[in-house]
Motif scaffolding. Structure first.
Motif, PDB file in Angstrom:
ATOM      1  N   THR A  48     -15.898  38.329 -24.468  1.00  0.00           N
ATOM      2  CA  THR A  48     -16.373  37.102 -23.758  1.00  0.00           C
ATOM      3  C   THR A  48     -15.715  37.439 -22.469  1.00  0.00           C
ATOM      4  OG1 THR A  48     -14.527  35.786 -23.734  1.00  0.00           O
ATOM      5  CG2 THR A  48     -15.890  35.382 -25.598  1.00  0.00           C
ATOM      6  N   HIS A  82     -17.486  27.642 -29.537  1.00  0.00           N
ATOM      7  CA  HIS A  82     -18.196  28.172 -28.444  1.00  0.00           C
ATOM      8  C   HIS A  82     -19.898  27.985 -28.855  1.00  0.00           C
ATOM      9  CE1 HIS A  82     -14.662  30.428 -28.011  1.00  0.00           C
ATOM     10  NE2 HIS A  82     -14.844  30.986 -26.821  1.00  0.00           N
ATOM     11  N   TRP A 108     -20.453  26.299 -16.654  1.00  0.00           N
ATOM     12  CA  TRP A 108     -20.914  26.793 -17.914  1.00  0.00           C
ATOM     13  C   TRP A 108     -22.278  27.534 -17.585  1.00  0.00           C
ATOM     14  CZ3 TRP A 108     -20.400  22.560 -22.293  1.00  0.00           C
ATOM     15  CH2 TRP A 108     -19.073  22.544 -22.697  1.00  0.00           C
ATOM     16  N   PRO A 109     -22.694  28.745 -17.944  1.00  0.00           N
ATOM     17  CA  PRO A 109     -21.509  29.416 -18.939  1.00  0.00           C
ATOM     18  C   PRO A 109     -20.280  29.877 -17.942  1.00  0.00           C
ATOM     19  CG  PRO A 109     -23.658  30.352 -18.967  1.00  0.00           C
ATOM     20  CD  PRO A 109     -23.735  29.376 -17.929  1.00  0.00           C
ATOM     21  N   THR A 113     -13.125  25.330 -20.859  1.00  0.00           N
ATOM     22  CA  THR A 113     -12.955  24.675 -22.139  1.00  0.00           C
ATOM     23  C   THR A 113     -12.804  23.264 -21.689  1.00  0.00           C
ATOM     24  OG1 THR A 113     -12.162  26.626 -23.321  1.00  0.00           O
ATOM     25  CG2 THR A 113     -12.064  24.295 -24.210  1.00  0.00           C
ATOM     26  N   ARG A 136     -16.899  25.439 -25.136  1.00  0.00           N
ATOM     27  CA  ARG A 136     -17.063  26.011 -23.883  1.00  0.00           C
ATOM     28  C   ARG A 136     -18.344  26.963 -24.193  1.00  0.00           C
ATOM     29  NH1 ARG A 136     -15.701  31.213 -21.640  1.00  0.00           N
ATOM     30  NH2 ARG A 136     -14.690  32.660 -22.964  1.00  0.00           N
ATOM     31  N   VAL A 137     -18.863  27.378 -23.238  1.00  0.00           N
ATOM     32  CA  VAL A 137     -20.119  28.240 -23.307  1.00  0.00           C
ATOM     33  C   VAL A 137     -19.558  29.456 -22.471  1.00  0.00           C
ATOM     34  CG1 VAL A 137     -22.593  28.713 -22.506  1.00  0.00           C
ATOM     35  CG2 VAL A 137     -21.921  26.363 -23.164  1.00  0.00           C
ATOM     36  N   PRO A 138     -19.577  30.643 -23.362  1.00  0.00           N
ATOM     37  CA  PRO A 138     -18.965  31.722 -22.472  1.00  0.00           C
ATOM     38  C   PRO A 138     -19.866  32.508 -21.739  1.00  0.00           C
ATOM     39  CG  PRO A 138     -19.746  32.198 -24.674  1.00  0.00           C
ATOM     40  CD  PRO A 138     -19.894  30.827 -24.385  1.00  0.00           C
ATOM     41  N   ALA A 143     -21.827  37.735 -25.883  1.00  0.00           N
ATOM     42  CA  ALA A 143     -21.414  36.763 -26.841  1.00  0.00           C
ATOM     43  C   ALA A 143     -22.657  35.749 -26.700  1.00  0.00           C
ATOM     44  CB  ALA A 143     -20.213  36.036 -25.890  1.00  0.00           C
ATOM     45  N   SER A 196      -9.371  30.936 -20.923  1.00  0.00           N
ATOM     46  CA  SER A 196     -10.315  29.880 -20.315  1.00  0.00           C
ATOM     47  C   SER A 196      -9.184  28.870 -19.886  1.00  0.00           C
ATOM     48  CB  SER A 196     -11.179  29.428 -21.120  1.00  0.00           C
ATOM     49  OG  SER A 196     -10.818  28.738 -22.320  1.00  0.00           O
TER      50      SER A 196
END
Length: 348
Positions: A48, A82, A108-109, A113, A136-138, A143, A196
């Motif tokens: 990530t 994720h 996001w991404p 978090t 969270r959206v990495p 990823a 994060s």
């Protein structure tokens, strides 16, 4: 001032995620394989933009428990789920505040978090038995490609032994976890280099639980109010223990003005040590004999390089790591300072 040949000294940042994006066709077969491993209840190390994560199917209790076994992680310590897209948060949480939607639109991404109220989809093993879940959206192409291919949430704390330095390179994962990981996806060096930002949005007032690349000021600008006192927040989340992100060596964090006297005390005691700081600080302290790792002065690049520096000095066998760090008056180094304090904290 001499620098050691066995410690890297480059100020250049690690490869950006754009490089991984260009290589995505070469990852397609591995991503398919990784998704199959996750569906079968296995573990995959995932790159990530923050650090490498140790991923498992977040809806498979036995698979998530493998994460805890591999890391030596306490069972009541929650893990972050994720997601491939921001809209997926509605599956994992309920009563989502409007500020969470605004934060998702902005960051996001990305390295943020959010702690939200859990839905029944979030297992106790994921939440640590709490009524909250971290999502969270990495922001890393590998990823995101895996998350979309897999089609489900992936529970993924950092891919290292619990309490140790988080991995920012695939080689770090191999060194730490070895054969306990079924597949390691190599996405290059992590662009951010620190974990994060974590913000708890489940109470009357949002609270920062872990500083990161998304600053307090950025959060407050979106949320529209000041953040609450983290000392009054009891939510368990990654990185909240006093000692964390620690190498094997003893870490001593000092002001630049204290560096020379700290070195002298080590030398008088016959102790081996390494010094981690930027070049002007080392020059002012007349650092000559110790192995020296040059940390970049810029907070963004320093964050990218910090864990690499800690690992390099630790792997060289130094029992003491002296880190001279001058706090940024505008608090732009809040995440770095947090990690340094936890690395230097007393250990059980």
């Amino acid at each position: 001032m001499n620098s050691s040949s066995d410690l890297p000294t480059s100020d250049s940042p690690p490869p950006q995620t754009a490089a991984a994006q260009q290589q995505m066709p070469a990852y397609s077969q591995q991503i398919t394989q990784a998704a199959e491993i996750l569906r079968a209840g296995g573990l995959v190390a995932i790159p990530t933009e923050t650090v490498y994560g140790l991923g498992a199917d977040a809806e498979n209790e036995s698979a998530v428990r493998k994460i805890f076994a591999a890391k030596g992680r306490p069972a009541d310590h929650p893990v972050i789920v994720h997601l491939a897209e921001a809209q997926d948060m509605h599956q994992w949480s309920f009563d989502i505040p409007k500020c969470a939607l605004r934060l998702a639109d902005c960051y996001w991404p990305g390295p943020l978090t959010m702690i939200l109220k859990r839905s029944p989809k979030a297992l106790d093993v994921v939440t640590g038995g709490q009524e909250t879940v971290g999502l969270r959206v990495p922001n890393h192409p590998v990823a995101l490609a895996l998350l979309k291919e897999f089609g489900r949430g992936v529970a993924a704390p950092s891919a290292n032994r619990f309490g140790r330095i988080s991995p920012t390179l695939a080689t770090h994962v191999r060194q730490e976890l070895g054969d306990s990981v079924d597949l390691i996806l190599d996405g290059g060096a992590s662009q951010v280099g620190l974990e994060s930002t974590i913000v708890d949005l489940t109470g009357e007032q949002a609270v920062l639980l872990r500083p990161g690349a998304i600053s307090v000021e950025q959060l407050q600008a979106v949320i529209g109010e000041y953040l609450g006192d983290p000392a009054e927040n009891q939510t368990r989340a990654s990185g909240r223990l006093q000692s964390h992100y620690a190498p094997r060596a003893q870490v001593i964090v000092v002001e630049p003005i204290e560096l020379r006297s700290t070195i002298r005390r080590c030398e008088d005691a016959g102790q081996r040590y390494a010094v981690l700081c930027d070049a002007p600080i080392a020059k002012a302290a007349n650092v000559h004999t110790a192995h020296f790792y040059k940390l970049p002065a810029d907070p963004v690049v320093r964050a990218q390089r910090l864990y690499i520096a800690l690992r390099a000095a630790d792997d060289a066998g130094y029992p003491i790591l002296i880190i001279a760090h001058e706090r940024d008056p505008a608090n732009k180094d809040a995440a770095i300072w947090d990690r340094l304090q936890k690395a230097a904290a007393p250990r059980d």
